[in-house]
Each structure stands twice: as C-alpha cells, then as structure tokens.
Write a protein that holds these residues in place. Structure first.
Motif, PDB file in Angstrom:
ATOM      1  N   ILE A   1       4.701  14.604  -7.058  1.00 11.77           N
ATOM      2  CA  ILE A   1       3.754  15.698  -7.230  1.00 11.77           C
ATOM      3  C   ILE A   1       3.590  15.963  -8.719  1.00 11.77           C
ATOM      4  CG2 ILE A   1       3.212  18.099  -6.689  1.00 11.77           C
ATOM      5  CD1 ILE A   1       3.392  16.401  -4.189  1.00 11.77           C
ATOM      6  N   ALA A   2       2.354  16.007  -9.197  1.00 11.73           N
ATOM      7  CA  ALA A   2       2.067  16.252 -10.614  1.00 11.73           C
ATOM      8  C   ALA A   2       1.247  17.525 -10.750  1.00 11.73           C
ATOM      9  CB  ALA A   2       1.307  15.066 -11.207  1.00 11.73           C
ATOM     10  N   LEU A   3       1.657  18.384 -11.675  1.00 14.55           N
ATOM     11  CA  LEU A   3       0.946  19.632 -11.943  1.00 14.55           C
ATOM     12  C   LEU A   3       0.357  19.591 -13.345  1.00 14.55           C
ATOM     13  CD1 LEU A   3       3.571  22.219 -10.612  1.00 14.55           C
ATOM     14  CD2 LEU A   3       1.825  20.985  -9.309  1.00 14.55           C
ATOM     15  N   TYR A   4      -0.869  20.050 -13.502  1.00  7.89           N
ATOM     16  CA  TYR A   4      -1.537  20.047 -14.799  1.00  7.89           C
ATOM     17  C   TYR A   4      -2.550  21.188 -14.827  1.00  7.89           C
ATOM     18  CZ  TYR A   4      -5.555  18.161 -12.310  1.00  7.89           C
ATOM     19  OH  TYR A   4      -6.604  18.012 -11.439  1.00  7.89           O
ATOM     20  N   TYR A   5      -3.012  21.532 -16.010  1.00 12.62           N
ATOM     21  CA  TYR A   5      -4.122  22.479 -16.137  1.00 12.62           C
ATOM     22  C   TYR A   5      -5.281  21.868 -16.919  1.00 12.62           C
ATOM     23  CZ  TYR A   5      -7.103  26.226 -17.692  1.00 12.62           C
ATOM     24  OH  TYR A   5      -8.207  26.987 -17.979  1.00 12.62           O
ATOM     25  N   GLU A   6      -4.993  21.359 -18.132  1.00 16.89           N
ATOM     26  CA  GLU A   6      -6.065  20.783 -18.941  1.00 16.89           C
ATOM     27  C   GLU A   6      -6.679  19.569 -18.233  1.00 16.89           C
ATOM     28  OE1 GLU A   6      -4.748  19.876 -22.877  1.00 16.89           O
ATOM     29  OE2 GLU A   6      -3.765  21.817 -23.138  1.00 16.89           O
ATOM     30  N   THR A   7      -8.005  19.487 -18.249  1.00 16.79           N
ATOM     31  CA  THR A   7      -8.665  18.408 -17.529  1.00 16.79           C
ATOM     32  C   THR A   7     -10.009  18.095 -18.162  1.00 16.79           C
ATOM     33  OG1 THR A   7      -9.282  17.652 -15.300  1.00 16.79           O
ATOM     34  CG2 THR A   7      -9.891  19.901 -15.874  1.00 16.79           C
ATOM     35  N   ALA A   8     -10.457  16.855 -17.980  1.00 18.52           N
ATOM     36  CA  ALA A   8     -11.765  16.431 -18.478  1.00 18.52           C
ATOM     37  C   ALA A   8     -12.819  16.662 -17.400  1.00 18.52           C
ATOM     38  CB  ALA A   8     -11.719  14.951 -18.859  1.00 18.52           C
ATOM     39  N   TRP A   9     -13.821  17.448 -17.736  1.00 19.12           N
ATOM     40  CA  TRP A   9     -14.963  17.618 -16.838  1.00 19.12           C
ATOM     41  C   TRP A   9     -15.862  16.389 -16.947  1.00 19.12           C
ATOM     42  CZ3 TRP A   9     -16.970  22.486 -14.515  1.00 19.12           C
ATOM     43  CH2 TRP A   9     -15.969  23.460 -14.407  1.00 19.12           C
ATOM     44  N   TYR A  10     -16.409  15.986 -15.828  1.00 20.12           N
ATOM     45  CA  TYR A  10     -17.231  14.777 -15.793  1.00 20.12           C
ATOM     46  C   TYR A  10     -18.582  15.022 -16.456  1.00 20.12           C
ATOM     47  CZ  TYR A  10     -19.722  10.729 -13.946  1.00 20.12           C
ATOM     48  OH  TYR A  10     -20.457   9.576 -13.803  1.00 20.12           O
TER      49      TYR A  10
ATOM     50  N   ALA B   1       0.843  -1.192   0.000  1.00 18.62           N
ATOM     51  CA  ALA B   1       0.000   0.000   0.000  1.00 18.62           C
ATOM     52  C   ALA B   1       0.885   1.250   0.000  1.00 18.62           C
ATOM     53  CB  ALA B   1      -0.908  -0.007   1.227  1.00 18.62           C
ATOM     54  N   GLY B   2       0.272   2.395  -0.251  1.00 14.60           N
ATOM     55  CA  GLY B   2       0.997   3.659  -0.235  1.00 14.60           C
ATOM     56  C   GLY B   2       0.405   4.637  -1.226  1.00 14.60           C
ATOM     57  N   ILE B   3       1.086   5.749  -1.423  1.00 16.32           N
ATOM     58  CA  ILE B   3       0.650   6.756  -2.382  1.00 16.32           C
ATOM     59  C   ILE B   3       1.729   6.910  -3.444  1.00 16.32           C
ATOM     60  CG2 ILE B   3       1.619   8.689  -1.037  1.00 16.32           C
ATOM     61  CD1 ILE B   3      -0.856  10.327  -1.975  1.00 16.32           C
ATOM     62  N   ARG B   4       1.319   6.908  -4.712  1.00 16.97           N
ATOM     63  CA  ARG B   4       2.277   7.098  -5.791  1.00 16.97           C
ATOM     64  C   ARG B   4       2.323   8.558  -6.221  1.00 16.97           C
ATOM     65  NH1 ARG B   4       2.014   2.966 -10.460  1.00 16.97           N
ATOM     66  NH2 ARG B   4       3.611   1.954  -9.166  1.00 16.97           N
ATOM     67  N   ARG B   5       1.164   9.181  -6.397  1.00 22.85           N
ATOM     68  CA  ARG B   5       1.147  10.516  -6.989  1.00 22.85           C
ATOM     69  C   ARG B   5       0.026  11.356  -6.391  1.00 22.85           C
ATOM     70  NH1 ARG B   5       1.137  11.204 -13.484  1.00 22.85           N
ATOM     71  NH2 ARG B   5       3.232  10.331 -13.101  1.00 22.85           N
ATOM     72  N   THR B   6       0.329  12.630  -6.197  1.00 21.09           N
ATOM     73  CA  THR B   6      -0.678  13.631  -5.864  1.00 21.09           C
ATOM     74  C   THR B   6      -0.711  14.633  -7.003  1.00 21.09           C
ATOM     75  OG1 THR B   6      -0.242  13.394  -3.491  1.00 21.09           O
ATOM     76  CG2 THR B   6      -1.416  15.372  -4.211  1.00 21.09           C
ATOM     77  N   ALA B   7      -1.885  14.823  -7.607  1.00 14.82           N
ATOM     78  CA  ALA B   7      -2.026  15.717  -8.748  1.00 14.82           C
ATOM     79  C   ALA B   7      -2.693  17.013  -8.311  1.00 14.82           C
ATOM     80  CB  ALA B   7      -2.839  15.052  -9.850  1.00 14.82           C
ATOM     81  N   LEU B   8      -2.073  18.139  -8.681  1.00 19.40           N
ATOM     82  CA  LEU B   8      -2.580  19.457  -8.340  1.00 19.40           C
ATOM     83  C   LEU B   8      -2.938  20.197  -9.622  1.00 19.40           C
ATOM     84  CD1 LEU B   8       0.197  20.460  -5.768  1.00 19.40           C
ATOM     85  CD2 LEU B   8      -2.030  19.424  -5.248  1.00 19.40           C
ATOM     86  N   ARG B   9      -4.146  20.757  -9.686  1.00 15.89           N
ATOM     87  CA  ARG B   9      -4.527  21.504 -10.882  1.00 15.89           C
ATOM     88  C   ARG B   9      -4.091  22.963 -10.761  1.00 15.89           C
ATOM     89  NH1 ARG B   9     -10.090  23.227 -14.019  1.00 15.89           N
ATOM     90  NH2 ARG B   9      -9.009  23.463 -16.008  1.00 15.89           N
ATOM     91  N   ALA B  10      -3.417  23.459 -11.779  1.00 16.32           N
ATOM     92  CA  ALA B  10      -3.061  24.875 -11.846  1.00 16.32           C
ATOM     93  C   ALA B  10      -4.283  25.678 -12.275  1.00 16.32           C
ATOM     94  CB  ALA B  10      -1.913  25.091 -12.829  1.00 16.32           C
ATOM     95  N   SER B  11      -4.246  26.992 -12.027  1.00 19.35           N
ATOM     96  CA  SER B  11      -5.400  27.840 -12.329  1.00 19.35           C
ATOM     97  C   SER B  11      -5.435  28.284 -13.781  1.00 19.35           C
ATOM     98  CB  SER B  11      -5.408  29.058 -11.412  1.00 19.35           C
ATOM     99  OG  SER B  11      -4.192  29.777 -11.528  1.00 19.35           O
ATOM    100  N   SER B  12      -4.367  28.094 -14.518  1.00 23.65           N
ATOM    101  CA  SER B  12      -4.313  28.424 -15.941  1.00 23.65           C
ATOM    102  C   SER B  12      -3.067  27.777 -16.519  1.00 23.65           C
ATOM    103  CB  SER B  12      -4.255  29.942 -16.163  1.00 23.65           C
ATOM    104  OG  SER B  12      -3.033  30.467 -15.676  1.00 23.65           O
ATOM    105  N   ASP B  13      -2.973  27.782 -17.851  1.00 23.66           N
ATOM    106  CA  ASP B  13      -1.761  27.255 -18.463  1.00 23.66           C
ATOM    107  C   ASP B  13      -0.567  28.130 -18.109  1.00 23.66           C
ATOM    108  OD1 ASP B  13      -0.608  25.246 -20.381  1.00 23.66           O
ATOM    109  OD2 ASP B  13      -0.045  27.083 -21.435  1.00 23.66           O
ATOM    110  N   GLU B  14      -0.774  29.441 -18.028  1.00 25.21           N
ATOM    111  CA  GLU B  14       0.317  30.345 -17.659  1.00 25.21           C
ATOM    112  C   GLU B  14       0.775  30.072 -16.228  1.00 25.21           C
ATOM    113  OE1 GLU B  14      -2.547  31.230 -18.990  1.00 25.21           O
ATOM    114  OE2 GLU B  14      -1.905  31.836 -20.999  1.00 25.21           O
ATOM    115  N   ALA B  15      -0.177  29.830 -15.328  1.00 27.33           N
ATOM    116  CA  ALA B  15       0.178  29.518 -13.942  1.00 27.33           C
ATOM    117  C   ALA B  15       0.959  28.220 -13.865  1.00 27.33           C
ATOM    118  CB  ALA B  15      -1.090  29.432 -13.092  1.00 27.33           C
TER     119      ALA B  15
END
Length: 316
Positions: free
Chosen positions: A117-126, A65-79
C-alpha cells in the motif's frame, strides 16, 4: 478513536504484474480504450479518460501475474502525515520513497497480508495533448475512439489468508468505512467491502481458499452505462479475451458486472456502479449470511467455481 473521514481522498492507481506486457497493454488500450501516458523503469503507464491524475494503471513485466502496489491519494500533506504516524504507531513497517507514475513523495507499507500500500499527496494532473484535448474543459481527456472507453479505475479486490486483520488495518489505520460483508456460519468474516469516499466501495478483501497471502482477486474499471458492459462482452468475444462470468448483477453492492482475464492472467472486472452512492455518515454495515450467498447473484446466476479459486499470482 477512528481516523477522521477523508484523510484518504481516493484510490489513485494500481501496479499490475504480467508475464505478457504487450498482451496486457493491448487489452487495456484496444479493448478497454485506455491511453498510454508514458513509460518509466520498464513499466507502461496507462490511464482512463476521466481520471484526472496522470496514471490509472502501471503495467510491469514479471514472471507471474499479480498486483504489486495499490496507491492511495491523501487529501492533503497534513492528512498524509497523520496516516503515516498512525501506521507507525500501529507497529507496521514502512518507508518513504520517491514517487513514480506522476506522484510525489510516497510512503510505502503493507497490509497484514503483505499487499503493498502506497500513500501520497503530491500528484501530476494530466495535461492532454492536442489530439486528446476534450471538448469540455472540465473533462481531463477526450473520450477514446476505440474499445469500451472505461471511465475510471473503480476498486481493488484482494485475496487474503484472513480477512479480519486486513480490514481492521484499513478501517482503524487508514480510515476506510465498511459498507457490506459476508459472515459464514462459523462466524468467520469471509469478505468485507470498504470505502474512503461516497462510493459504496474502493477496496475489498476476500478470504483466499488456499490460505495463501498477498494475492489478487481482481481490479475493476467503471463504465458509463450497462450497455458499455454488453459492448465489452462482444469485444472480448470477438478478440479472444476469456470471459469468466457475466454480464449480470451482483447482489452485494448491486454492481452490474463482467469478469474477464486479461492476457497476462489477471482477472479484470468491468462494472457499472455509478448509480449507487453511500451518502449516510452513519451507514450500517450490511451483513450477508452463508445461506443468502448460496442463492447466487441478484437475478439468480450461480457464482461459478473459478470465482472462488482463481487468483494471481497463480498457485504453484
């Protein structure tokens, strides 16, 4: 100069490792009331009903068990680009990858302790299918018919060999604001709570008593009410899910809580922090002393020993 507030919009999703995929998925869907959103690369994508993104938790088979990744969404592509530059200027390694779990291009790095730690902006809305279409158009998904019905992924609490380098990385490079901390009589920072939003905390770092690096203390999910947590305790009792401590109320952050171990061994918190927000832009860091913490939780419950010793992956 500290990073601008708001470059990191919020906690996106976490990837949890488990030696018992079926048991872990059963816990999240049947006990917590989460929905399976898909499968990819041997992982199961799960979501809470009020997270707008496709995925809240990625469950991946692993020997421990454990944690592999924590993903954080940025507020914009520039951010996103600003935070990547800040990470690279700080001397930390990182790499661009194709997104997974519904995200677009993703920059993956680690904190000083080795947590990914993973940073991203583009995302799929459910987009809910007909059988999960909500009655209100401003809600992503209908409330679940089974389990607790957790509202959202709330926070991650890491274990770290040393707290201070990790929280300074989050503060100075990612832009997290510290809200509360524990400082021992020796002057050591034993724990610190940080936020990217007006929630009182999104990430927590706690000193690992073993001196190990990269381990997980717990992942937390928010409920609508305290009564949901009482219902969760009964559901866990009836279904053989190990209850570690609670229901009770924390002194730090005032969260009403229940801690359980999901079948794969990871500690999961059910919490109700919804009434407490940090709105002040100049919020002072609240410090708790060793003597104050020895008093236990808000209503006097003593912190049990396993809360300081259990983490994942388990020690050899």
């Amino acid at each position: 100069m500290p990073p601008p507030l708001g470059d990191i919009a919020h906690l996106g999703h976490v990837e949890l490792l488990t030696p018992d995929v079926d048991g872990t998925v059963w816990f999240f869907t049947e006990i917590l009331g989460m929905t399976e959103a898909g499968r990819e690369e041997g992982s199961v994508l799960l979501r809470t009903f009020d997270d707008y993104e496709l995925t809240s938790v990625v469950v991946t088979a692993h020997e421990t068990a454990g944690i592999r990744r924590t993903a954080l969404r940025a507020s914009s592509d520039e951010a996103l680009r600003r935070r990547v530059r800040a990470i690279e200027e700080s001397g930390r390694d990182g790499r661009w990858t194709d997104g997974r779990a519904g995200t677009g291009p993703t920059y993956v790095t680690t904190d000083p302790d080795g947590h990914e730690i993973a940073l991203y902006y583009e995302t799929a809305w459910y987009d809910a299918p007909d059988d999960l279409r909500p009655g209100l158009k401003n809600q992503p998904q209908a409330k679940p018919r089974q389990g607790v019905g957790v509202r959202r992924l709330d926070h991650v609490n890491y274990l770290a060999a040393s707290v201070l380098p990790n929280v300074e990385f989050v503060e100075h490079t990612l832009g997290g604001r510290p809200t509360e901390q524990i400082v021992l009589d020796s002057g050591t920072v034993a724990a610190r709570w940080l936020t990217f939003t007006n929630k009182s905390y999104d990430l927590v770092y706690t000193e690992d008593w073993s001196g190990s690096s990269g381990r997980l203390h717990h992942v937390a999910f928010a409920t609508d009410t305290r009564e949901d947590i009482l219902r969760a305790a009964d559901l866990c009792l009836d279904n053989g899910v190990f209850i570690e401590t609670g229901p009770h109320k924390h002194a730090i952050q005032q969260t009403f809580f229940l801690y359980v171990y999901e079948p794969g061994g990871n500690r999961i918190e059910l919490c109700n922090p919804l009434t407490r927000l940090v709105l002040a832009p100049d919020w002072p860091l609240v410090t708790w002393t060793e003597a104050e913490r020895a008093k236990g939780q808000a209503w006097g419950l003593k912190t049990i020993e396993s809360f300081h010793t259990h983490g994942t992956p388990p020690l050899a």
